[in-house]
Enzyme design. Structure first.
Site, PDB file in Angstrom:
ATOM      1  N   GLU A 294       0.812  -1.237   0.000  1.00 61.69           N
ATOM      2  CA  GLU A 294       0.000   0.000   0.000  1.00 61.69           C
ATOM      3  C   GLU A 294       0.841   1.282   0.000  1.00 61.69           C
ATOM      4  O   GLU A 294       0.694   2.154   0.852  1.00 61.69           O
ATOM      5  CB  GLU A 294      -0.976  -0.030   1.188  1.00 61.69           C
TER       6      GLU A 294
ATOM      7  N   GLU B  89      -5.746 -11.025  -1.258  1.00 66.04           N
ATOM      8  CA  GLU B  89      -6.543 -10.840  -0.032  1.00 66.04           C
ATOM      9  C   GLU B  89      -8.051 -10.821  -0.340  1.00 66.04           C
ATOM     10  O   GLU B  89      -8.803 -10.059   0.222  1.00 66.04           O
ATOM     11  CB  GLU B  89      -6.150  -9.543   0.671  1.00 66.04           C
TER      12      GLU B  89
HETATM   13  O1  G3I Z   1      -2.782  -8.883  18.889  1.00 67.51           O
HETATM   14  C1  G3I Z   1      -3.350  -7.713  19.477  1.00 67.51           C
HETATM   15  C2  G3I Z   1      -3.899  -8.018  20.861  1.00 67.51           C
HETATM   16  O2  G3I Z   1      -2.812  -8.382  21.713  1.00 67.51           O
HETATM   17  C3  G3I Z   1      -4.629  -6.794  21.409  1.00 67.51           C
HETATM   18  O3  G3I Z   1      -5.210  -7.120  22.653  1.00 67.51           O
HETATM   19  C4  G3I Z   1      -5.723  -6.383  20.418  1.00 67.51           C
HETATM   20  C5  G3I Z   1      -6.513  -5.171  20.879  1.00 67.51           C
HETATM   21  O4  G3I Z   1      -5.696  -4.029  20.702  1.00 67.51           O
HETATM   22  O5  G3I Z   1      -5.113  -6.064  19.142  1.00 67.51           O
HETATM   23  C6  G3I Z   1      -4.485  -7.215  18.586  1.00 67.51           C
HETATM   24  O6  G3I Z   1      -3.892  -6.851  17.359  1.00 67.51           O
HETATM   25  C7  G3I Z   1      -4.868  -6.657  16.319  1.00 67.51           C
HETATM   26  C8  G3I Z   1      -4.498  -7.602  15.162  1.00 67.51           C
HETATM   27  O7  G3I Z   1      -5.367  -7.382  14.045  1.00 67.51           O
HETATM   28  C9  G3I Z   1      -4.583  -9.076  15.567  1.00 67.51           C
HETATM   29  O8  G3I Z   1      -5.917  -9.383  15.907  1.00 67.51           O
HETATM   30  C10 G3I Z   1      -4.754  -5.218  15.846  1.00 67.51           C
HETATM   31  O9  G3I Z   1      -5.205  -4.365  16.882  1.00 67.51           O
HETATM   32  C11 G3I Z   1      -5.627  -5.033  14.610  1.00 67.51           C
HETATM   33  O10 G3I Z   1      -5.405  -3.731  14.074  1.00 67.51           O
HETATM   34  C12 G3I Z   1      -5.216  -6.054  13.538  1.00 67.51           C
HETATM   35  O11 G3I Z   1      -6.080  -5.890  12.432  1.00 67.51           O
HETATM   36  C13 G3I Z   1      -5.573  -6.461  11.212  1.00 67.51           C
HETATM   37  C14 G3I Z   1      -5.287  -5.315  10.213  1.00 67.51           C
HETATM   38  O12 G3I Z   1      -4.879  -5.872   8.953  1.00 67.51           O
HETATM   39  C15 G3I Z   1      -4.188  -4.395  10.701  1.00 67.51           C
HETATM   40  O13 G3I Z   1      -2.974  -5.122  10.824  1.00 67.51           O
HETATM   41  C16 G3I Z   1      -6.639  -7.382  10.643  1.00 67.51           C
HETATM   42  O14 G3I Z   1      -6.797  -8.517  11.492  1.00 67.51           O
HETATM   43  C17 G3I Z   1      -6.225  -7.863   9.256  1.00 67.51           C
HETATM   44  O15 G3I Z   1      -7.264  -8.627   8.645  1.00 67.51           O
HETATM   45  C18 G3I Z   1      -5.919  -6.657   8.362  1.00 67.51           C
HETATM   46  O16 G3I Z   1      -5.455  -7.160   7.131  1.00 67.51           O
HETATM   47  C19 G3I Z   1      -5.071  -6.121   6.194  1.00 67.51           C
HETATM   48  C20 G3I Z   1      -3.857  -6.601   5.439  1.00 67.51           C
HETATM   49  O17 G3I Z   1      -2.812  -6.902   6.345  1.00 67.51           O
HETATM   50  C21 G3I Z   1      -3.426  -5.569   4.407  1.00 67.51           C
HETATM   51  N1  G3I Z   1      -4.524  -5.255   3.489  1.00 67.51           N
HETATM   52  C22 G3I Z   1      -5.747  -4.803   4.187  1.00 67.51           C
HETATM   53  C23 G3I Z   1      -6.213  -5.863   5.187  1.00 67.51           C
HETATM   54  C24 G3I Z   1      -7.496  -5.440   5.874  1.00 67.51           C
HETATM   55  O18 G3I Z   1      -7.281  -4.277   6.636  1.00 67.51           O
END
Ligand code: G3I
Length: 350
Positions: A161, A266
């Protein structure tokens, strides 16, 4: 004995044991020859993103992956915030679990993602340094991570991105502190760390923004001309069921026209993009979603086989999706890991 067999048959019929259904479509359908096929019949590597916590603890999730998938992407476990504890300090536990599970089951692993503007650990977000120090930070991270998984991954999303929808560079920490050259450098560092890994640029929006599509394709062609080691484009394809197939085809063929490999990296098909709280997953909605999945697979098969890196869906069951807050049902399997019409849409496309 006959009574036992008769009882079993009646029980099976009445239990609604159905393999072609989702929550709203369960009508006790009979098993069909179609159901002995799997997504492994795809003419390309079929994959999914997976949450390692589910991979560890959810047997239904594991069984779907073992029966259906030839490729795995860590949904989050290989992102910088998951791996990096500080400068030169790493937590490999979850990522190694996924890589080991995949190796034991002869499943490909695609690495996601080395450089992104999101999922940054605090120590990077707050880092203060000059351009050379930012380049050193990036180099050390990429060499440590790609080096750790050397020989175990088929490829990496090296940069994720980097463009805005209008085709300009996104002002990420990498762009801000290094300039657009961070992209070239990232691919060079990754190639030096694992010369055999296929290196991808990954993004969303090529299916709806000509400016973004053109900017990405121009960058890839320019990188190739300058012998920057880039091997592919990942088109995320977080789409909804209203997106016309012609948009998928245009994006996929534009990416393929650069000569690199193409990964639908994705894919999910939202059915409630307007985020209506009252939305229901009806049979009509399921059918429309099925056609979107079928169309995407057909569009991917329109490019040369040698350029087809595969199709990865972004999650296993609807319960696992990043999209289900609104509500939505974007994936191939319902929250009970039963096959939806969308699953059969892919089978029909092979
Ligand atoms: O692991 C922590 C946990 O310890 C904590 O308690 C919790 C609450 O803050 O957060 C957890 O981390 C979260 C993580 O997912 C694992 O569940 C993050 O906050 C959350 O932001 C993260 O979201 C992911 C997001 O990318 C950001 O990294 C989504 O699951 C994931 O599906 C999404 O995937 C992205 C691709 O990587 C890139 N393209 C877009 C796609 C959708 O946004």
């Amino acid at each position: 004995m006959k009574q036992i067999i008769l009882f079993f048959c009646i029980f099976t019929m009445l239990s609604g044991a159905c393999s072609g259904c989702s929550d709203t479509e369960r009508e006790g359908k009979e098993e069909t020859p179609e159901d002995i096929r799997s997504l492994m019949d795809a003419p390309y590597p079929m994959g999914c993103a997976v949450n390692v916590g589910l991979l560890r603890s959810n047997e239904k999730c594991r069984q779907v992956i073992l029966k259906e998938m030839k490729s795995l992407t860590a949904e989050n476990a290989m992102k910088m915030e998951a791996l990096s504890l500080g400068r030169g300090e790493y937590n490999w536990t979850d990522a190694d679990y996924l890589v080991n599970f995949a190796a034991q089951n002869k499943i490909r692993v695609h690495g996601h993602t080395l450089l992104w503007h999101r999922a940054l650990p605090a120590w990077v977000s707050s880092f203060e340094g000059n351009r050379e120090e930012w380049i050193a930070l990036m180099r050390n991270y990429i060499k440590d991570v790609v080096g750790h998984f050397k020989g175990k991954l088929s490829g990496w999303d090296v940069v994720n991105e980097a463009f805005e929808d209008n085709g300009t560079y996104r002002n990420t920490v990498w762009y801000e502190h290094i300039g657009k050259e961070y992209i070239d450098l990232a691919f060079q560092f990754a190639h030096e760390a694992d010369p055999d890994a296929l290196l991808f640029y990954n993004d969303y929006g090529m299916e709806y923004s000509k400016a973004k599509r053109d900017a990405i394709c121009l960058m890839i062609k320019d990188m190739k001309q300058r012998n920057i080691p880039v091997d592919g484009i990942g088109l995320q394809m977080h789409i909804d069921m209203y997106r016309p197939k012609s948009d998928f085809i245009q994006a996929i063929q534009a990416a393929a026209s650069t000569g690199v490999k193409v990964h639908i990296s994705e894919l999910d098909v939202a059915v409630n993009p307007e985020k209506k709280p009252e939305m229901k997953f009806t049979a009509n909605v399921a059918e429309r979603q099925k056609q979107s999945y079928k169309g995407m697979s057909e569009a991917l098969q329109s490019i040369p086989v040698a350029q087809n890196y595969g199709l990865t869906v972004w999650g296993v069951s609807d319960a696992d999706s990043w999209l289900t807050a609104h509500p939505d049902w974007p994936l191939l399997f319902d929250r009970n890991y039963a096959k939806k019409s969308a699953y059969y849409g892919l089978l029909e496309s092979f």
